[in-house]
Design an enzyme around this catalytic site. Structure first.
Site, PDB file in Angstrom:
ATOM      1  N   TYR A 154     -90.214 -21.869 -27.282  1.00  0.00           N
ATOM      2  CA  TYR A 154     -90.265 -21.190 -28.583  1.00  0.00           C
ATOM      3  C   TYR A 154     -90.909 -22.088 -29.644  1.00  0.00           C
ATOM      4  O   TYR A 154     -91.874 -21.695 -30.310  1.00  0.00           O
ATOM      5  CB  TYR A 154     -88.861 -20.755 -29.067  1.00  0.00           C
ATOM      6  CG  TYR A 154     -88.898 -20.537 -30.550  1.00  0.00           C
ATOM      7  CD1 TYR A 154     -89.549 -19.425 -31.068  1.00  0.00           C
ATOM      8  CD2 TYR A 154     -88.412 -21.506 -31.442  1.00  0.00           C
ATOM      9  CE1 TYR A 154     -89.700 -19.271 -32.433  1.00  0.00           C
ATOM     10  CE2 TYR A 154     -88.556 -21.362 -32.807  1.00  0.00           C
ATOM     11  CZ  TYR A 154     -89.199 -20.242 -33.290  1.00  0.00           C
ATOM     12  OH  TYR A 154     -89.375 -20.108 -34.638  1.00  0.00           O
TER      13      TYR A 154
ATOM     14  N   GLU B 273     -89.411 -26.162 -38.247  1.00  0.00           N
ATOM     15  CA  GLU B 273     -88.870 -25.505 -37.049  1.00  0.00           C
ATOM     16  C   GLU B 273     -87.636 -26.226 -36.524  1.00  0.00           C
ATOM     17  O   GLU B 273     -86.665 -25.601 -36.117  1.00  0.00           O
ATOM     18  CB  GLU B 273     -89.938 -25.417 -35.949  1.00  0.00           C
ATOM     19  CG  GLU B 273     -91.023 -24.384 -36.225  1.00  0.00           C
ATOM     20  CD  GLU B 273     -90.482 -22.959 -36.280  1.00  0.00           C
ATOM     21  OE1 GLU B 273     -89.439 -22.666 -35.667  1.00  0.00           O
ATOM     22  OE2 GLU B 273     -91.100 -22.120 -36.966  1.00  0.00           O
TER      23      GLU B 273
ATOM     24  N   ASP C  48     -88.120 -16.202 -30.604  1.00  0.00           N
ATOM     25  CA  ASP C  48     -86.787 -16.590 -31.060  1.00  0.00           C
ATOM     26  C   ASP C  48     -85.861 -15.385 -30.886  1.00  0.00           C
ATOM     27  O   ASP C  48     -86.282 -14.337 -30.373  1.00  0.00           O
ATOM     28  CB  ASP C  48     -86.826 -17.104 -32.507  1.00  0.00           C
ATOM     29  CG  ASP C  48     -87.077 -15.996 -33.518  1.00  0.00           C
ATOM     30  OD1 ASP C  48     -87.404 -14.859 -33.095  1.00  0.00           O
ATOM     31  OD2 ASP C  48     -86.943 -16.252 -34.723  1.00  0.00           O
TER      32      ASP C  48
END
Ligand code: SF4
Length: 346
Positions: A119, A36, A137
């Site tokens: 997020y 991520e 996102d």
């Protein structure tokens, strides 16, 4: 909204269309976190190589925390946005200090790590632990804006709250990890910013498996969504770099210095710099240089890298003399790397 129908259609689409990506095969929260952070502001293809290198080199958070920061920065080289690499490293140390290995278990703990917003925390909590948090996102904002025909800016604090409410109406509490992955991928591949299929020229809405649920398709507003707040003007900066080059014993030497202070590219290395106001400095006749334009989130940079061959390197405070072939041992900004490549020095 008919949620049963939405999940059925979305998950079928996911099974048929999802990309095979290495971090999708794992529920290891540490590996998911690495992916991520690496994928923030990076294309999937480029990010994949970095992800594989990082998990191979530092397979656990303890190993990453024990690494040298400069090594982490060097491994990060080329990805840009170096604050992400520094946050990665600081997070690893924080996890070890607090005894949260192999990785924090709750949303709140994950959210406390430097560089992690709602997020990323939602993505890790749902993918690794199947906890019912959304992962909004840019792709998900777009799909949600279109499904509900929501035309308020999604990047204001009010807009964020509104979109959070909307995604919570959709989130599959039984399978949050699957739902988040599927809706993100759906935004990336099907409900794209430009809705025209580049191969067929047709609108993707015509073949959309959840088109019947989509308010924007019904109202003909899909291509106009989502709406952003107007962008502030970027601050313009003019950076004049000099790449001194001196030959000695068959090797070429140059000068670099490390950036300090609260500014862009903290702690990275670069060539001697003169920043000018309003324009780049004029180029002396006969010099070789490369001009680059580089956009950061709040700044527009105009940079000129000028080669200057000298018999002896000048005495400039705080600089270090290094051979060109040693430069890859230093964390350099992406802009510097591009310039070196264009000048065929790297
Ligand atoms: S119908 Fe079009 S706008 Fe609506 S979800 Fe499908 S692809 Fe997106």
């Amino acid at each position: 909204m008919n949620l049963t129908y939405l999940y059925e259609q979305l998950y079928r689409w996911w099974e048929q269309n999802k990309r095979v990506l290495p971090w999708r095969d794992t529920t290891d929260a540490y590996a998911i976190w690495l992916s991520e952070i690496i994928l923030q502001q990076t294309r999937v293809q480029q990010g994949t190589d970095y992800y594989l290198r990082f998990v191979r080199r530092w397979p656990t958070v303890d190993e990453l925390a024990a690494a040298d920061e400069q090594e982490v920065l060097r491994e990060w080289q080329g990805l840009g946005y170096y604050s992400r690499a520094r946050n990665l490293y600081r997070s690893a140390q924080m996890i070890v200090e607090r005894g949260w290995q192999p990785f924090p278990r709750t949303f709140d703990q994950i959210r406390q790590l430097p560089g992690i917003g709602d997020y990323t925390a939602g993505a890790i909590a749902s993918f690794a632990y199947d906890m019912p948090y959304p992962a909004m996102d840019g792709n998900v904002y777009r799909v949600v804006a279109r499904l509900f025909d929501a035309d308020e800016p999604f990047d204001t604090s009010h807009g964020k709250r509104r979109f959070h409410e909307l995604i919570m109406q959709l989130l599959d509490r039984q399978h949050p990890g699957l739902f988040n992955a599927a809706i993100m991928e759906f935004g990336a591949l099907q409900c794209t910013p430009t809705l025209t299929d580049t191969e067929t020229g047709e609108s993707r809405c015509d073949s959309c498996p959840i088109g019947e649920l989509c308010a924007a398709r019904r109202h003909g507003t899909a291509a106009l969504l989502p709406v952003r707040k107007p962008r502030p003007q970027l601050r313009k900066r003019y950076l004049n770099y000099t790449i001194y080059l001196a030959e000695q014993d068959g090797r070429t030497y140059t000068l670099i210095h490390q950036r300090t202070g609260r500014d862009i590219w903290q702690h990275l290395w670069e060539f001697p710099l003169a920043e000018s106001e309003g324009a780049l400095l004029p180029l002396p006749e006969g010099s070789t240089a490369v001009d680059l334009k580089h956009t950061l989130s709040h700044q527009q940079l105009y940079a000129r890298f000028r080669k200057q061959t000298v018999r002896e390197l000048p005495d400039i405070p705080d600089t270090r003399r290094v051979a060109l072939d040693e430069l890859d041992e230093y964390g350099l900004s992406r802009l510097t790397l591009i310039a070196l490549e264009k000048l065929k020095l790297f």
